[in-house]
Scaffold this motif. Structure first.
Motif, PDB file in Angstrom:
ATOM      1  N   SER A 146       7.116   5.677  -0.922  1.00 20.86           N
ATOM      2  CA  SER A 146       7.317   6.355   0.011  1.00 20.86           C
ATOM      3  C   SER A 146       7.563   7.866   0.118  1.00 20.86           C
ATOM      4  O   SER A 146       7.531   8.596   0.736  1.00 20.86           O
ATOM      5  CB  SER A 146       8.354   5.623   1.012  1.00 20.86           C
ATOM      6  N   SER A 147       7.934   8.314  -1.297  1.00 18.85           N
ATOM      7  CA  SER A 147       8.453   9.659  -1.478  1.00 18.85           C
ATOM      8  C   SER A 147       7.311  10.212  -2.128  1.00 18.85           C
ATOM      9  O   SER A 147       7.710  11.337  -2.493  1.00 18.85           O
ATOM     10  CB  SER A 147       9.632   9.375  -2.402  1.00 18.85           C
ATOM     11  N   LEU A 148       6.129   9.664  -2.246  1.00 20.88           N
ATOM     12  CA  LEU A 148       5.167  10.442  -2.951  1.00 20.88           C
ATOM     13  C   LEU A 148       4.325  11.417  -1.872  1.00 20.88           C
ATOM     14  O   LEU A 148       3.678  10.970  -0.990  1.00 20.88           O
ATOM     15  CB  LEU A 148       4.149   9.223  -3.611  1.00 20.88           C
ATOM     16  N   GLU A 149       4.213  12.687  -2.454  1.00 19.08           N
ATOM     17  CA  GLU A 149       3.269  13.679  -1.683  1.00 19.08           C
ATOM     18  C   GLU A 149       1.805  13.905  -2.410  1.00 19.08           C
ATOM     19  O   GLU A 149       1.752  13.625  -3.689  1.00 19.08           O
ATOM     20  CB  GLU A 149       4.036  14.996  -1.473  1.00 19.08           C
ATOM     21  N   ILE A 150       0.918  13.998  -1.537  1.00 17.32           N
ATOM     22  CA  ILE A 150      -0.397  14.040  -2.085  1.00 17.32           C
ATOM     23  C   ILE A 150      -1.157  15.431  -1.630  1.00 17.32           C
ATOM     24  O   ILE A 150      -0.909  15.845  -0.441  1.00 17.32           O
ATOM     25  CB  ILE A 150      -1.376  13.073  -1.743  1.00 17.32           C
ATOM     26  N   GLU A 151      -2.042  15.890  -2.240  1.00 20.60           N
ATOM     27  CA  GLU A 151      -2.828  16.967  -2.103  1.00 20.60           C
ATOM     28  C   GLU A 151      -4.053  16.844  -2.915  1.00 20.60           C
ATOM     29  O   GLU A 151      -4.416  16.034  -3.456  1.00 20.60           O
ATOM     30  CB  GLU A 151      -2.165  18.461  -2.512  1.00 20.60           C
ATOM     31  N   LYS A 152      -5.159  17.786  -2.408  1.00 22.28           N
ATOM     32  CA  LYS A 152      -6.358  18.095  -3.267  1.00 22.28           C
ATOM     33  C   LYS A 152      -6.231  17.789  -4.692  1.00 22.28           C
ATOM     34  O   LYS A 152      -5.561  18.441  -5.336  1.00 22.28           O
ATOM     35  CB  LYS A 152      -7.222  19.044  -2.656  1.00 22.28           C
ATOM     36  N   GLY A 153      -6.875  16.874  -5.246  1.00 18.23           N
ATOM     37  CA  GLY A 153      -6.902  16.811  -6.928  1.00 18.23           C
ATOM     38  C   GLY A 153      -6.005  15.543  -7.238  1.00 18.23           C
ATOM     39  O   GLY A 153      -6.229  15.117  -8.536  1.00 18.23           O
ATOM     40  N   ALA A 154      -5.113  15.129  -6.271  1.00 16.89           N
ATOM     41  CA  ALA A 154      -4.165  14.043  -6.853  1.00 16.89           C
ATOM     42  C   ALA A 154      -4.872  12.742  -7.117  1.00 16.89           C
ATOM     43  O   ALA A 154      -6.080  12.271  -6.425  1.00 16.89           O
ATOM     44  CB  ALA A 154      -3.013  13.758  -5.857  1.00 16.89           C
ATOM     45  N   ALA A 155      -4.348  11.994  -7.989  1.00 10.86           N
ATOM     46  CA  ALA A 155      -5.042  10.600  -8.055  1.00 10.86           C
ATOM     47  C   ALA A 155      -3.812   9.549  -8.514  1.00 10.86           C
ATOM     48  O   ALA A 155      -2.910   9.956  -8.810  1.00 10.86           O
ATOM     49  CB  ALA A 155      -5.803  10.597  -9.604  1.00 10.86           C
ATOM     50  N   PHE A 156      -3.858   8.301  -7.860  1.00  9.01           N
ATOM     51  CA  PHE A 156      -3.086   7.300  -8.129  1.00  9.01           C
ATOM     52  C   PHE A 156      -3.679   5.876  -7.970  1.00  9.01           C
ATOM     53  O   PHE A 156      -4.977   5.710  -7.717  1.00  9.01           O
ATOM     54  CB  PHE A 156      -2.047   7.441  -7.017  1.00  9.01           C
ATOM     55  N   PHE A 157      -2.924   4.733  -8.731  1.00 10.62           N
ATOM     56  CA  PHE A 157      -3.162   3.559  -8.868  1.00 10.62           C
ATOM     57  C   PHE A 157      -2.735   2.832  -7.891  1.00 10.62           C
ATOM     58  O   PHE A 157      -1.641   3.022  -7.681  1.00 10.62           O
ATOM     59  CB  PHE A 157      -3.291   3.278 -10.160  1.00 10.62           C
ATOM     60  N   LEU A 158      -3.259   1.886  -7.090  1.00  6.70           N
ATOM     61  CA  LEU A 158      -2.606   0.822  -6.322  1.00  6.70           C
ATOM     62  C   LEU A 158      -3.133  -0.495  -6.676  1.00  6.70           C
ATOM     63  O   LEU A 158      -4.201  -0.879  -6.805  1.00  6.70           O
ATOM     64  CB  LEU A 158      -3.395   1.103  -4.729  1.00  6.70           C
ATOM     65  N   PRO A 159      -1.874  -1.298  -6.757  1.00 10.50           N
ATOM     66  CA  PRO A 159      -2.027  -2.734  -7.477  1.00 10.50           C
ATOM     67  C   PRO A 159      -2.735  -3.570  -6.520  1.00 10.50           C
ATOM     68  O   PRO A 159      -2.872  -3.269  -5.198  1.00 10.50           O
ATOM     69  CB  PRO A 159      -0.771  -3.144  -7.767  1.00 10.50           C
ATOM     70  N   SER A 160      -3.520  -4.460  -6.746  1.00  4.91           N
ATOM     71  CA  SER A 160      -3.992  -5.554  -5.753  1.00  4.91           C
ATOM     72  C   SER A 160      -3.019  -6.173  -4.896  1.00  4.91           C
ATOM     73  O   SER A 160      -1.858  -6.432  -5.181  1.00  4.91           O
ATOM     74  CB  SER A 160      -4.622  -6.613  -6.607  1.00  4.91           C
ATOM     75  N   GLY A 161      -3.533  -6.050  -3.555  1.00  5.02           N
ATOM     76  CA  GLY A 161      -2.664  -6.558  -2.630  1.00  5.02           C
ATOM     77  C   GLY A 161      -1.785  -5.870  -1.818  1.00  5.02           C
ATOM     78  O   GLY A 161      -1.238  -6.137  -0.532  1.00  5.02           O
ATOM     79  N   GLU A 162      -1.764  -4.530  -2.252  1.00  5.16           N
ATOM     80  CA  GLU A 162      -0.725  -3.537  -1.432  1.00  5.16           C
ATOM     81  C   GLU A 162      -1.941  -2.590  -0.359  1.00  5.16           C
ATOM     82  O   GLU A 162      -2.915  -1.977  -1.442  1.00  5.16           O
ATOM     83  CB  GLU A 162      -0.242  -2.544  -2.628  1.00  5.16           C
ATOM     84  N   GLY A 163      -1.314  -2.606   0.693  1.00  5.71           N
ATOM     85  CA  GLY A 163      -1.989  -1.859   1.537  1.00  5.71           C
ATOM     86  C   GLY A 163      -1.229  -0.176   1.493  1.00  5.71           C
ATOM     87  O   GLY A 163      -0.507   0.001   0.680  1.00  5.71           O
ATOM     88  N   LEU A 164      -1.953   0.559   2.031  1.00 10.32           N
ATOM     89  CA  LEU A 164      -1.580   2.021   1.892  1.00 10.32           C
ATOM     90  C   LEU A 164      -1.180   2.792   3.302  1.00 10.32           C
ATOM     91  O   LEU A 164      -2.018   2.613   4.311  1.00 10.32           O
ATOM     92  CB  LEU A 164      -2.693   2.935   1.216  1.00 10.32           C
ATOM     93  N   VAL A 165      -0.231   3.278   3.490  1.00  7.60           N
ATOM     94  CA  VAL A 165       0.220   3.923   4.735  1.00  7.60           C
ATOM     95  C   VAL A 165       0.115   5.438   4.410  1.00  7.60           C
ATOM     96  O   VAL A 165       0.955   5.999   3.400  1.00  7.60           O
ATOM     97  CB  VAL A 165       1.737   3.857   5.232  1.00  7.60           C
TER      98      VAL A 165
END
Length: 243
Positions: free
Chosen positions: A204-223
């Motif tokens: 919930s505390s993660l900010e993103i901008e152009k060029g950012a990359a992250f991994f999302l585990p199986s079964g997790e949605g994204l808000v």
């Protein structure tokens, strides 16, 4: 042959071809010569297809097909491979015998163009989100593109559904904040931005901008929450739903 070609193309008396396709190849060759003078790979410019991709367009290339990236920003996804064989325009080792044995020698214009299939399009006050799918004819991967367009600077929140596979995300444009879907338990996540990795026990505390990359585990949605007017592009790659 390469030296003779360079001499002709770089001559002050050089006259471009009257045929557009040859004229384009000549222009590209002159440009590449500045970086790789005398390299035999320059000859491939006159043998390969010259392709221009517009924003949000994609192309699929089968294995063992020669290709070269010239300019612009692209997202390249590759299947697992035990080898990369270089053909030219590089200071690295070139395995000529392996190259000659592996090529398909297929001719013609590439047939793998994709503009993406629109899976869904939803609009809310002052914003919209479009989900496009790029699914090549192989089981190893697919690309999902989520396009958020905003006409106001008010806060907007979008929930992207979970999938039964881990996924790698890349922010192509815009900025905002992300958190795991309320229906999924928070997990340890990290975002890579500008070469630096920031972690949090709660996404919930993660900010993103152009060029950012992250991994999302199986079964997790994204808000996704964004407060800026403009466009936010999120690219997700995972194993193909056809696999």
């Amino acid at each position: 042959a390469v030296r003779e070609m360079e001499k002709r193309l770089l001559s002050p008396d050089f006259t471009p071809s009257k045929h557009e396709i040859v004229r384009v190849a000549e222009s590209l060759a002159r440009r590449v010569m500045d970086f790789f003078p005398g390299d035999t790979g320059i000859l491939s410019i006159f043998l390969l297809n010259y392709v221009k991709l517009k924003p949000l367009e994609a192309i699929f290339l089968s294995s063992n097909e020669p290709h070269a990236y010239l300019s612009g920003d692209i997202v390249e996804i590759t299947a697992c491979s035990d080898n990369v064989v270089r053909a030219g325009c590089t200071p690295k080792f070139r395995d000529k015998s392996t190259l000659l044995n592996m090529l398909t020698y297929t001719t013609g214009f590439p047939a793998g163009f994709m503009k993406g299939d629109t899976i869904s399009h939803n609009e809310v006050e002052g914003a919209s989100i479009t989900h496009k799918l790029y699914q090549p004819p192989i089981p190893e991967f697919q690309i999902d593109l989520f396009i958020i367009n905003k006409t106001s600077s008010s806060s907007s929140t979008f929930t992207l559904p979970s999938i039964d596979a881990g996924s790698l995300w890349l922010i192509l444009e815009g900025e905002g904040k992300i958190q795991s879907s309320p229906s999924s338990p928070p997990s340890s996540s990290s975002v890579i931005q500008n070469g630096n990795c920031s972690s949090s026990s709660s996404p919930s505390s993660l900010e993103i901008e152009k060029g950012a990359a992250f991994f999302l585990p199986s079964g997790e949605g994204l808000v996704v929450n964004t407060e800026c007017a403009g466009r936010l592009l999120l690219c997700r790659t995972t194993e193909s739903a056809k696999s």
